[in-house]
Design a protein around this motif. Structure first.
Motif, PDB file in Angstrom:
ATOM      1  N   ASP A  72       8.268 -13.252  -2.170  1.00 36.72           N
ATOM      2  CA  ASP A  72       8.189 -12.210  -4.575  1.00 36.72           C
ATOM      3  C   ASP A  72       9.356 -10.479  -3.638  1.00 36.72           C
ATOM      4  N   ASP A  73       9.050 -10.512  -4.940  1.00 38.39           N
ATOM      5  CA  ASP A  73      10.386  -9.889  -4.888  1.00 38.39           C
ATOM      6  C   ASP A  73      11.475  -9.186  -3.940  1.00 38.39           C
ATOM      7  N   ILE A  88      -5.778  -2.822  -4.862  1.00 45.55           N
ATOM      8  CA  ILE A  88      -5.349  -3.817  -3.992  1.00 45.55           C
ATOM      9  C   ILE A  88      -4.595  -2.434  -2.825  1.00 45.55           C
ATOM     10  N   ALA A 141      -1.001 -16.533 -11.255  1.00 44.02           N
ATOM     11  CA  ALA A 141      -2.374 -15.490 -10.986  1.00 44.02           C
ATOM     12  C   ALA A 141      -2.457 -14.122 -11.100  1.00 44.02           C
ATOM     13  N   LEU A 142      -2.769 -13.331 -11.546  1.00 46.37           N
ATOM     14  CA  LEU A 142      -2.924 -11.835 -11.371  1.00 46.37           C
ATOM     15  C   LEU A 142      -3.505 -10.916 -11.708  1.00 46.37           C
ATOM     16  N   VAL A 143      -4.958 -10.281 -10.740  1.00 47.90           N
ATOM     17  CA  VAL A 143      -6.240  -9.601 -10.831  1.00 47.90           C
ATOM     18  C   VAL A 143      -6.183  -8.598 -11.523  1.00 47.90           C
ATOM     19  N   ARG A 144      -7.170  -8.499 -11.894  1.00 41.28           N
ATOM     20  CA  ARG A 144      -7.831  -6.962 -12.678  1.00 41.28           C
ATOM     21  C   ARG A 144      -8.720  -6.899 -12.626  1.00 41.28           C
ATOM     22  N   LEU A 192      -0.731 -13.414  -1.389  1.00 40.12           N
ATOM     23  CA  LEU A 192      -0.921 -13.254  -0.497  1.00 40.12           C
ATOM     24  C   LEU A 192      -0.506 -11.865  -0.343  1.00 40.12           C
ATOM     25  N   ILE A 199     -10.276  -7.023   1.273  1.00 42.59           N
ATOM     26  CA  ILE A 199      -8.737  -7.489   0.545  1.00 42.59           C
ATOM     27  C   ILE A 199      -9.426  -9.739   0.617  1.00 42.59           C
ATOM     28  N   GLY A 226       8.772 -12.985 -17.383  1.00 43.92           N
ATOM     29  CA  GLY A 226       8.343 -11.674 -17.932  1.00 43.92           C
ATOM     30  C   GLY A 226       8.074 -11.846 -19.045  1.00 43.92           C
ATOM     31  N   PRO A 255      -3.626  -4.666 -10.532  1.00 42.58           N
ATOM     32  CA  PRO A 255      -3.727  -4.728  -8.768  1.00 42.58           C
ATOM     33  C   PRO A 255      -2.979  -3.633  -7.936  1.00 42.58           C
ATOM     34  N   ASP A 256      -2.037  -2.126  -8.611  1.00 40.38           N
ATOM     35  CA  ASP A 256      -1.420  -1.759  -7.883  1.00 40.38           C
ATOM     36  C   ASP A 256      -2.456  -0.125  -7.810  1.00 40.38           C
ATOM     37  N   GLU A 260      12.056 -12.331 -11.980  1.00 39.45           N
ATOM     38  CA  GLU A 260      11.085 -11.757 -12.711  1.00 39.45           C
ATOM     39  C   GLU A 260      11.241 -11.069 -13.704  1.00 39.45           C
ATOM     40  N   GLY A 261      10.356 -10.602 -14.775  1.00 42.60           N
ATOM     41  CA  GLY A 261      10.819  -8.958 -15.110  1.00 42.60           C
ATOM     42  C   GLY A 261      12.116  -9.409 -16.941  1.00 42.60           C
ATOM     43  N   PRO A 302       0.559 -11.604 -18.887  1.00 45.73           N
ATOM     44  CA  PRO A 302       0.169 -11.571 -18.255  1.00 45.73           C
ATOM     45  C   PRO A 302      -1.732 -11.965 -19.348  1.00 45.73           C
ATOM     46  N   ARG A 361      12.318  -7.574 -10.688  1.00 44.69           N
ATOM     47  CA  ARG A 361      13.012  -7.862 -11.758  1.00 44.69           C
ATOM     48  C   ARG A 361      13.625  -6.694 -11.812  1.00 44.69           C
TER      49      ARG A 361
HETATM   50  P1  C2E Z   1       4.196  -9.599  -7.808  1.00 45.06           P
HETATM   51  O1  C2E Z   1       3.249 -10.785  -7.832  1.00 45.06           O
HETATM   52  O2  C2E Z   1       5.804  -8.989  -8.216  1.00 45.06           O
HETATM   53  O3  C2E Z   1       3.738  -9.476 -10.066  1.00 45.06           O
HETATM   54  C1  C2E Z   1       5.194  -9.322 -11.139  1.00 45.06           C
HETATM   55  C2  C2E Z   1       3.963  -8.043 -11.952  1.00 45.06           C
HETATM   56  O4  C2E Z   1       5.637  -7.508 -12.566  1.00 45.06           O
HETATM   57  C3  C2E Z   1       2.656  -8.239 -12.314  1.00 45.06           C
HETATM   58  O5  C2E Z   1       2.315  -6.873 -12.747  1.00 45.06           O
HETATM   59  C4  C2E Z   1       3.283  -8.262 -14.143  1.00 45.06           C
HETATM   60  O6  C2E Z   1       2.206  -7.690 -14.696  1.00 45.06           O
HETATM   61  C5  C2E Z   1       4.807  -7.420 -13.503  1.00 45.06           C
HETATM   62  N1  C2E Z   1       5.333  -8.082 -14.855  1.00 45.06           N
HETATM   63  C6  C2E Z   1       5.608  -9.771 -15.308  1.00 45.06           C
HETATM   64  N2  C2E Z   1       6.873  -9.519 -16.131  1.00 45.06           N
HETATM   65  C7  C2E Z   1       6.802  -8.333 -16.439  1.00 45.06           C
HETATM   66  C8  C2E Z   1       7.972  -8.636 -17.524  1.00 45.06           C
HETATM   67  O7  C2E Z   1       8.738  -8.641 -18.303  1.00 45.06           O
HETATM   68  N3  C2E Z   1       7.738  -6.291 -17.417  1.00 45.06           N
HETATM   69  C9  C2E Z   1       7.344  -5.816 -16.548  1.00 45.06           C
HETATM   70  N4  C2E Z   1       7.899  -4.125 -16.516  1.00 45.06           N
HETATM   71  N5  C2E Z   1       6.597  -5.938 -15.530  1.00 45.06           N
HETATM   72  C10 C2E Z   1       6.037  -7.661 -15.815  1.00 45.06           C
HETATM   73  P2  C2E Z   1       0.743  -6.687 -12.321  1.00 45.06           P
HETATM   74  O8  C2E Z   1      -0.414  -7.132 -12.767  1.00 45.06           O
HETATM   75  O9  C2E Z   1       0.751  -5.075 -12.322  1.00 45.06           O
HETATM   76  O10 C2E Z   1       0.850  -7.005  -9.995  1.00 45.06           O
HETATM   77  C11 C2E Z   1       1.279  -5.775  -9.400  1.00 45.06           C
HETATM   78  C12 C2E Z   1       1.232  -6.706  -8.091  1.00 45.06           C
HETATM   79  O11 C2E Z   1       0.281  -5.984  -7.965  1.00 45.06           O
HETATM   80  C13 C2E Z   1       2.102  -7.633  -8.012  1.00 45.06           C
HETATM   81  O12 C2E Z   1       3.324  -7.489  -8.272  1.00 45.06           O
HETATM   82  C14 C2E Z   1       0.932  -8.216  -6.764  1.00 45.06           C
HETATM   83  O13 C2E Z   1       2.023  -7.684  -5.625  1.00 45.06           O
HETATM   84  C15 C2E Z   1       0.223  -7.865  -6.847  1.00 45.06           C
HETATM   85  N6  C2E Z   1      -0.767  -8.865  -7.341  1.00 45.06           N
HETATM   86  C16 C2E Z   1      -1.376  -9.018  -7.797  1.00 45.06           C
HETATM   87  N7  C2E Z   1      -2.646  -9.992  -8.236  1.00 45.06           N
HETATM   88  C17 C2E Z   1      -3.188 -10.045  -7.263  1.00 45.06           C
HETATM   89  C18 C2E Z   1      -3.771 -10.320  -6.059  1.00 45.06           C
HETATM   90  O14 C2E Z   1      -4.020 -11.854  -6.004  1.00 45.06           O
HETATM   91  N8  C2E Z   1      -3.504 -10.619  -4.372  1.00 45.06           N
HETATM   92  C19 C2E Z   1      -2.874  -9.240  -3.770  1.00 45.06           C
HETATM   93  N9  C2E Z   1      -2.702  -9.951  -2.707  1.00 45.06           N
HETATM   94  N10 C2E Z   1      -1.862  -8.886  -4.933  1.00 45.06           N
HETATM   95  C20 C2E Z   1      -1.892  -9.082  -6.035  1.00 45.06           C
END
Ligand code: C2E
Ligand code: MG
Ligand code: MG
Ligand code: MG
Length: 284
Positions: free
Chosen positions: A182-183, A78, A60-63, A121, A87, A263, A74-75, A242-243, A269, A206
Motif C-alpha cells: 500500500d502507498d 488507528i 474495506a475502510l473502517v470508521r 493490516l 488494533i 478513487g 481511521p487516521d 489510488e486517488g 467509500p 495517490r
Molecule cells: P489507504 O489504505 O491508503 O486508503 C485510501 C485512503 O484514501 C482512504 O482514506 C480513502 O477514503 C482515501 N481516498 C480514496 N479515494 C480518494 C480520492 O480519490 N482522493 C482522495 N483525496 N482520497 C481518496 P481513509 O478511509 O481516511 O483511510 C486512511 C487510511 O487509514 C488508509 O489509507 C489505511 O491506511 C488506514 N485504514 C483504513 N481502514 C483501516 C483498517 O481497517 N485497519 C488499518 N490498520 N488501517 C486502516
C-alpha cells in the motif's frame, strides 16, 4: 489550522494533528469498549478495472461512529488503537466483516466477475502471533476463496523486517491470498525488496495520480509511473492506483498500463449495500 481541524475532523490527514485532537477531546477514554458497543463500521470503496471499467472488488475502510464527535476517519484513531494494542481486536473485526461481506456479494451481487475484498493490516497485526490462524479461520468459516482476499500492508511496515518476521505473511500468501504493498512509492521504496517480499500487487500512492489531473500530465510523473508499471508487470505483479479523482487521471493511468483504479472518480467509500448495487449493475 486548529479551526480547520475542529470544522471537519473527518477529512484531516496529518496524523500528529489527529493525535492532538483525540487527546484534547478525551477520545482516548472511549476507545476501549467502542468495539463492544458497536461504534465501528466499515465502508467499502470500489476497485475498478481500468481497461474494461468492471468492478473488481472493494477496499474495506473502517470508521468510528463516535456518539459525541460524529464519524471519525481511521487516521484519527488507528494510531491510538495501535498505541493501546486495541488494533488487534479491531483489525480482526474488520477482517471478519470484510470477508463475510465479500462472501455475501459473491452470492447475491455477482457481476461479470466474483468481487474481491481488500483489507488493511497494521504492522502490529503483522507481528501478532495469531494472524495466520485468524486469516485461515475467517476464510474457513465463510468459505470465501483465499484468492478473493487481498491484504494491504504499507512499505514502511515491512522495512527492516527480517525473513522470520515475514514468515506469517508468506504463509498467508501461500494460502492464495494476495498481498498488496500500500502507498507504494512514497516511502524509501527499496526496489530490490520486491525480490523477496511475498507481494503480488503494488498499490501506487495517490501522489502519482495527482500529477495526472490535467492535460498535459506532468511528464516526470508519467515517466515514473510508466517505469513502475513496467517493473511490476515484469515481475508478475499487478498495479492498482489510488486517488483517481478525474476522468483525465483515469485515462492517463489506463494508457500507462495500470490495472486497477480506485478513487472518487469511481466512487467514494460507501455502505456495503451501495457496492452490491454497483456490482449488480456491472453484470448487465
Ligand atoms: P489507504 O489504505 O491508503 O486508503 C485510501 C485512503 O484514501 C482512504 O482514506 C480513502 O477514503 C482515501 N481516498 C480514496 N479515494 C480518494 C480520492 O480519490 N482522493 C482522495 N483525496 N482520497 C481518496 P481513509 O478511509 O481516511 O483511510 C486512511 C487510511 O487509514 C488508509 O489509507 C489505511 O491506511 C488506514 N485504514 C483504513 N481502514 C483501516 C483498517 O481497517 N485497519 C488499518 N490498520 N488501517 C486502516
Ligand atoms: Mg489501503
Ligand atoms: Mg493506500
Ligand atoms: Mg494512500
Amino acid at each position: 489550522r486548529a479551526k480547520e481541524l475542529g470544522g471537519n475532523r473527518y477529512e484531516v490527514a496529518d496524523p500528529d494533528a489527529d493525535a492532538r485532537v483525540i487527546t484534547r477531546h478525551g477520545l482516548t477514554n472511549r476507545l476501549p469498549g467502542a468495539l463492544e458497543r458497536g461504534e465501528f463500521f466499515v465502508e467499502y470503496q470500489p476497485l475498478i478495472g481500468l481497461s474494461d471499467g468492471a468492478v473488481h472488488g472493494a477496499e474495506a475502510l473502517v470508521r468510528w461512529g463516535h456518539p459525541v464527535h460524529g464519524v471519525l476517519g481511521p487516521d484519527q484513531f488507528i494510531p491510538l488503537a495501535e498505541h493501546t494494542g486495541q488494533i488487534v481486536p479491531l483489525g480482526r473485526w474488520v477482517l471478519e466483516q470484510a470477508v463475510r461481506q465479500a462472501e455475501v456479494w459473491q452470492r447475491h451481487h455477482h457481476g461479470s466477475r466474483a468481487p474481491r475484498v481488500n483489507v488493511n493490516l497494521s504492522p502490529i497485526q503483522l507481528h501478532h502471533p495469531d494472524l495466520v490462524a485468524e486469516v485461515t479461520r475467517v476464510l474457513d468459516e465463510t468459505g470465501l476463496a483465499p484468492e478473493s482476499l487481498c491484504l494491504e500492508v504499507t512499505e514502511s511496515a515491512l522495512i527492516g523486517a527480517d525473513q522470520d518476521a515475514l514468515k506469517p505473511l508468506r504463509r498467508i500468501a501461500d494460502l492464495g491470498v494476495d498481498i498488496a504493498l500500500d502507498d507504494f512509492g512514497t516511502g524509501y521504496s527499496n526496489l530490490s525488496s520486491l525480490r523477496w517480499l511475498p507481494v503480488s500487487v503494488l498499490k501506487l500512492d495517490r501522489a502519482f495520480s495527482r500529477g495526472m489531473s490535467h492535460h498535459p500530465a506532468d511528464p516526470v510523473d508519467l515517466k515514473i509511473v510508466e517505469g513502475i508499471v513496467s517493473l511490476a508487470h515484469g515481475l508478475g505483479l499487478s498495479v492498482t492506483v489510488e486517488g483517481v479523482e478525474t476522468s483525465a487521471q483515469a485515462e492517463h493511468l489506463r494508457e500507462l498500463g495500470c490495472d486497477i483504479g480506485q478513487g472518487w472518480f469511481y466512487g467514494r467509500p460507501a455502505p456495503p449495500e451501495q457496492l452490491g448495487t454497483l456490482m449488480l449493475a456491472d453484470a448487465s
